[in-house]
Structures are given as C-alpha cells and as structure tokens.
Design an enzyme around this catalytic site. Sequence first.
Site, PDB file in Angstrom:
ATOM      1  N   GLU B  52     -53.761  29.843  -1.935  1.00 38.45           N
ATOM      2  CA  GLU B  52     -54.206  31.238  -1.814  1.00 38.45           C
ATOM      3  C   GLU B  52     -55.463  31.377  -0.956  1.00 38.45           C
ATOM      4  OE1 GLU B  52     -53.223  29.818  -4.627  1.00 38.45           O
ATOM      5  OE2 GLU B  52     -51.782  31.138  -5.631  1.00 38.45           O
ATOM      6  N   LYS B 164     -48.453  43.630 -14.567  1.00 32.82           N
ATOM      7  CA  LYS B 164     -47.022  43.532 -14.292  1.00 32.82           C
ATOM      8  C   LYS B 164     -46.265  44.751 -14.800  1.00 32.82           C
ATOM      9  CE  LYS B 164     -43.373  40.076 -14.250  1.00 32.82           C
ATOM     10  NZ  LYS B 164     -42.972  38.724 -14.684  1.00 32.82           N
ATOM     11  N   MET B 482     -72.809  17.554  10.128  1.00 32.82           N
ATOM     12  CA  MET B 482     -74.017  18.347   9.917  1.00 32.82           C
ATOM     13  C   MET B 482     -74.766  17.828   8.688  1.00 32.82           C
ATOM     14  SD  MET B 482     -75.646  20.581  11.574  1.00 32.82           S
ATOM     15  CE  MET B 482     -74.870  21.921  12.484  1.00 32.82           C
TER      16      MET B 482
END
Lengths: 180, 586
Positions: B52, B164, B482
């Site tokens: 997601e 739902k 970095m």
Amino acid sequence: MKSHYSDPTTSQIVERRVLCVLVDNEPGVLARIAGLFSGRGYNIESLTVSETEHEKHLSRITIVTSGTPNVLNQIEAQLDRMVPVHRVVNLAAKASIERELALVKVSQNGPDRSEHRMEALRLATAFGAKTVDATLNSFIFELAGPADDVERFINLMTAIGLVEVSRTGAAAIGRGAEPM
Amino acid sequence: MSETMTGAEMVVRALQDQDVQHIFGYPGGAVLPIYDALFQQNSVEHILVRHEQGAVHSAEGYARSSGKVGVVLVTSGPGATNAVTGLTDALLDSIPLVCFTGQVPTHLIGSDAFQECDTVGITRHCTKHNYLVKRIEDLPRIIHEAFYVARSGRPGPVVIDIPKDIQFASGTYLPPGDMIHKSYRPRTEGDSSRIEAAVAMMAKAKRPVFYTGGGIINAGPEASRLLREFAKLTGFPVTSTLMGLGAFPANSPQWLGMLGMHGTYEANLAMHGCDLMINLGARFDDRITGRLDAFSPDSRKIHVDIDPSSINKNVKVDLGIVGDCAKVLAEMVRIWKEKKYQPEAEALKGWWGEINKWRGRNSLGYARSKDIIKPQYAIERLYELTKDRNTYVTTEVGQHQMWAAQHFHFNEPNRWLTSGGLGTMGYGLPAAIGVQKAHRDALVIDIAGEASILMNMQEMSTAAQYRLPVKVFILNNEYMGMVRQWQELLHGGRYSESYSQALPDFVKLADAYHAHGIRCADPAKLDDAIREMIDYPGPVIFDCLVAKEENCLPMIPSGKAHNEMILPDFAGEIGDVIDAKGKQLV
C-alpha cells in the site's frame, strides 16, 4: 553557539492569549484541534467547547494559550487553515469578558468546625458564590467569575476544609454590540 | 439528476464524475464491494500495486507529473497503516491525493474487529483532512468535498474511511455540482496593495534574488511561464528549492542552481548577500536556511505563499502575500509593465559580477576518474543522453538524490519528482510507476541508491504486470551513502550499520522481475550501457557501480550559515568541520 534551529524569537516575552474558534461540530473536531496543539508543541491552558448554534452544527471553542507573539500568531494561522474551522478570533484582554465556573466542596470536622463553616459562608458571600449543596459538615459552592477570582476563592477555601474542586476552562466573549 | 445506487457504486461513479482515469490500490476484505463495482465498469482503470505504501507514492507521482488529483484505494487495518508513510510524504510535499480506505462495518467499530484500526485517528495528523462516513446520505458529498479539499489552496492528501456496511447500503447519488465549502475557502488572490509594494521594492533592489519553491509547480504551468517572463523583465538571478526544480529553466543564464544544504555556492551566497529576497512558493525549510540567526542577515524579504501559516513561521519577513503563485506573479508582471519599472541596471551589473565570481568556484566540481565511475559523472552522462527526450526523473532519498538534483538539469516543471519534506526512501520506484501511467510514451527514470531501492523493490512486479517501461538507475556504492557521509562528518568515520551487506544481484533480480538487467562499472562503457537502458522497450534495472566513499558536496554543515559551506576543493579533515552543538542537529 546558537543552534541551527534557534529561534530568534525566544527572547520575546511569553504572553497569554484567548482565542475563540468557530468550528463545524463534526466527529473528531476536538481531537483535531487538540492534536494540532500537541503535535506542534503549543500550550493549552484551558479549553472550553460546546455547540452554540444547533441548527448550523457550529461549536464555539474558547482556548486559552500562551507563547511568544510569533508562536501565538502561528497558532492562529494553523487553526485558521484547518478544514472545519470557520473563524479564529483573538479576544483582546481589555475588550472582552472571560468567565470560569468552579464547583468547590468544603468539609469541616474537628474542634474549629463551626467557626470554619461560618467563615466559608462569609467568603462565599463576599465572592458572590452560590451554595448549591449543604450537609451538617459540608458545603458545595458554585462560583462563576474571572479566572483570578476563582483562583483566589479556591486558595482561601484551602485553609478551611477544601476537599474537592471541579472547574471549567474559560468561556469568553467580546464586549459591545458587535458579534465576533 | 439523482439516482439510487450502493455506496460502492457511488465511489466509482464519483471517480468518473471527478474525471479520474487511474487509481492505485490493493484489495482486502473491507473494500471488496468497491472492488466489485470497479470490476463492472471500464472507465476507471485500477493499478494493482504490491504494497500500500507503493500505491500512495504511485498516486503522488501520477499527481505531480500530471497536475491531477492522485487516487488510492486500500483496505482497513494494515492497508490503511501501510499507507501512512505515503500520506505523510504527500502532506509535507503538498501533493493532492484522495485515499479511500475500507473500514469494518459500523456496528463493529470499536470492538477490535479483525483488520480494524482507528484510521481517522491515525491519519488525522498526516492528512490535510479526513472523514469517516457513517451514513450513506453523506457519502457523495464527502467524496466530492474530499477532491475539492485535496486540490484547493495548499494541496494535500485527504482520507475517506468507508465502513463495509456503508459500501453495501443504498442511497441517492449526487453529482459534484458547484462546490461551495461551508468553511474551507482558501484565499488565492494576493492583496493588490501588497503586490504593488512588493513590485516597488523589486524596482529599487540592488542585490535581488528570486527564491522559488514547489508552490510554483503546484500553481500549474502558467506560474512557471510567468516566473520566466518576470525573471526576464527584471534580469534578477533565480534559485530554487529541491521541490521547485524545473519551474525555471536550468539552461537560463539567470539560473543559479539549487540552494540549501547541498545547493551551489553561488545560490547560497546570493541568498546570504542579497538585499531583497523574493520567496515565491517556498517555505524557509531548515534544509534551505541553515543556521537561522545567520540567515540572509542584510535582506528585506518578500514571501508569497498560498498557506498563511507558512508566512513568518520560520523566518520573519518584511512583506507577506497570501495567494496562489500564478495569480500573484500575473499581477506582479502586469504592475511591472504598467508602471514601466526598470531594474537598477548599474547595481544589478555589479551584483551579477559578484555572482559570477562565486560561480567561478565551480562548486559542483569533482575529481574525475578514468578507472571508476564517479556518481556525479553517471548523472551527468544520464542527463546528456536523455536531455533531448521526453524525460521524467524520480528519485529515492540520499546522496544519489542530491547528485541528481545537482547534475541532472530540468528545463520544464513537473519533470522532477522527489520526496523533499519527509525524505522517504522507497519513494522513487512507485512514483516512477505513477508517472509512467500518466505519460505512457515518456522516458521515466528512477535515480536510486542500492539501499533505498530495496525498500519498495516489490513494485517491479507492478511495472512488469502493466508493461510500464520504467528505468531504475541505481548508483550502487554499497553504502547508505548519506548516512555514511554524516558518520564521516560527525562520528569519526565509525560506519555503524551503514554498509549495504548481502546485496542482491540486481541483474538477476531484474531477470526475476521480468525486467532487463544491466551492470556497468567502467566509465568508458557507461554511455553505451545507458543507451542500452534507454532503448530497451521494457522495465530495466541498471546496476551502476560507483565510487564507494564519495561525499556529496558542496554542503552547508548542520549549525552553519550559507557562507560557511564545505566546497569540493576543501582540503581539511571533513570530520573536524562540525562542532558539538551542530552534531545534535539533523
């Protein structure tokens, strides 16, 4: 050396500010406002909220906060940009009325009982507090007034049997004929 | 015209009415009715991601490269919590998104049901606004309102949490109509007297600089066009934040390069020494200002921003203008022409003389090598070989991101997509997928590091499934570069956990993901390898083996001011530059 994040405004004086915020009374709106303050590290001294216009589902929140002028302006701007916020008004101290409500329970036992009961009633009268409950050894007083008065009343009661206090935050409104 | 339909059908209908063609998502129990409604129509195409977080970054890439609102659909519980990083990223970089999350049925809310989480509670702090839909009657209004909120004012992500049972419930659908929000009406027109005052200040400026940001990109292509016109009229130098690259063309002689922590010497010294700073759509972020009490000490500052809370937040300005950059710039250009203002030509000439001296330091220079690919060289070649194409660049986060910002040059807005505010490793690949979906024929390159790319590597499957020919160009130095650089700067070169051990074989990994793998370690062969990548018709993973301990310079170290940069020709010990106080900063 000053830090990279050092705020040149930290030398400014911390002030108190009363903000009235008109919001949609939708679920979660109070969490949103409170979350803004906690998330950005702002102070809340008191917060009072209630639906004030039922047909429009508008709530009025009175927030007493403190910070440097820059932080206070930032708080106003951050509140104002929130989606459910209609208006944010800074109530200037001299041009507005502020009231808090306190319910103060005092209880007297021991040798000075009757003297303390008389004193409690005298102080209540002096402060304009109402007696809303009484038993043979206790009173509950209701006092509405400026925060300072409520504070002084509670301090005085401490000496003569204060056992419990419930108090609200400030409700505030601007003086004069004009609405906010 | 009103119609009766289910909540799930309303979602799809509202997407059609909002002119949404593509959504990014991942199904699950609490959104099955919406997936069923999607199945029964053809106008909205769903792109199935593999995580997601990838869905949200893809929608961000889609949105930033196309100017549309990006749309995400995920399930309840873990679907929603996995989306949180992407939502926060979109909030910090002001990207318009609408994210639908499924929720357990209303009667189960609060019961710790399977895959239940307090989605609106969790996302309240990482969205511009969010909604829990409790009544089917509210659903159409909320969806249209969400699109309005996402795209209006300072754009941002909006979550709609739909239980739902609401998806199954029947109700009356209402089309968008003319949205007049009862409380959210951001101001877009700048105050005209302030704009006039700003232009008058510019006409008198002797050492001016335009400091532009992502607000120009968000204000649309017209804002970029107006910026170019206004820069031409005034002859002022222009620098930009990371988020604003491309709004002003890098091939213009007035372009100073990016400013800030890894910005150019000329950009940062122009900011430090200017007498008038014109901030257009940037927010005085800490990567830009460096040490605040030494930030541009002698300048007057104008700040144009659509978000009133940005003005005077970090830096006190002399003139704040709340408004949309395109609208304010249009007014500025109009007033400049109408009043026949002329820049202070003599002073400006002297100012440009100073700037050109700073330019002469060649702050983006680096030691070249015939034996090993320098990361800067790799970006330079990538730029040279792709600059005449329809190219979009996304990045992950770290050294490669800064090298890309320094050495890949952008002449058009919306071509550069990077996670600026949140600094999300794993942003680049899913964002590239979103860009490619919006621009089928474009060349889309994710400039990556070998550590970042592994954070959302699973999205290669999405690229393969939808035949999206994204090119992943990995600057592989076997370090979280970095982190390693900061450990060298701050922690005596003790490289705690920053070495990328047990890396996968990226060429074989490409093969496993139905993509083409290329590896190159020889500077002499780099151009041919890059051409091979460009010409390959499908997705590519390019494993570019570069110098391992190269530092990203120039750099303003933490706690230092713009005029205290470390330049590439710095001869001292880099670990001695930052003092104890600076080491505490990020």
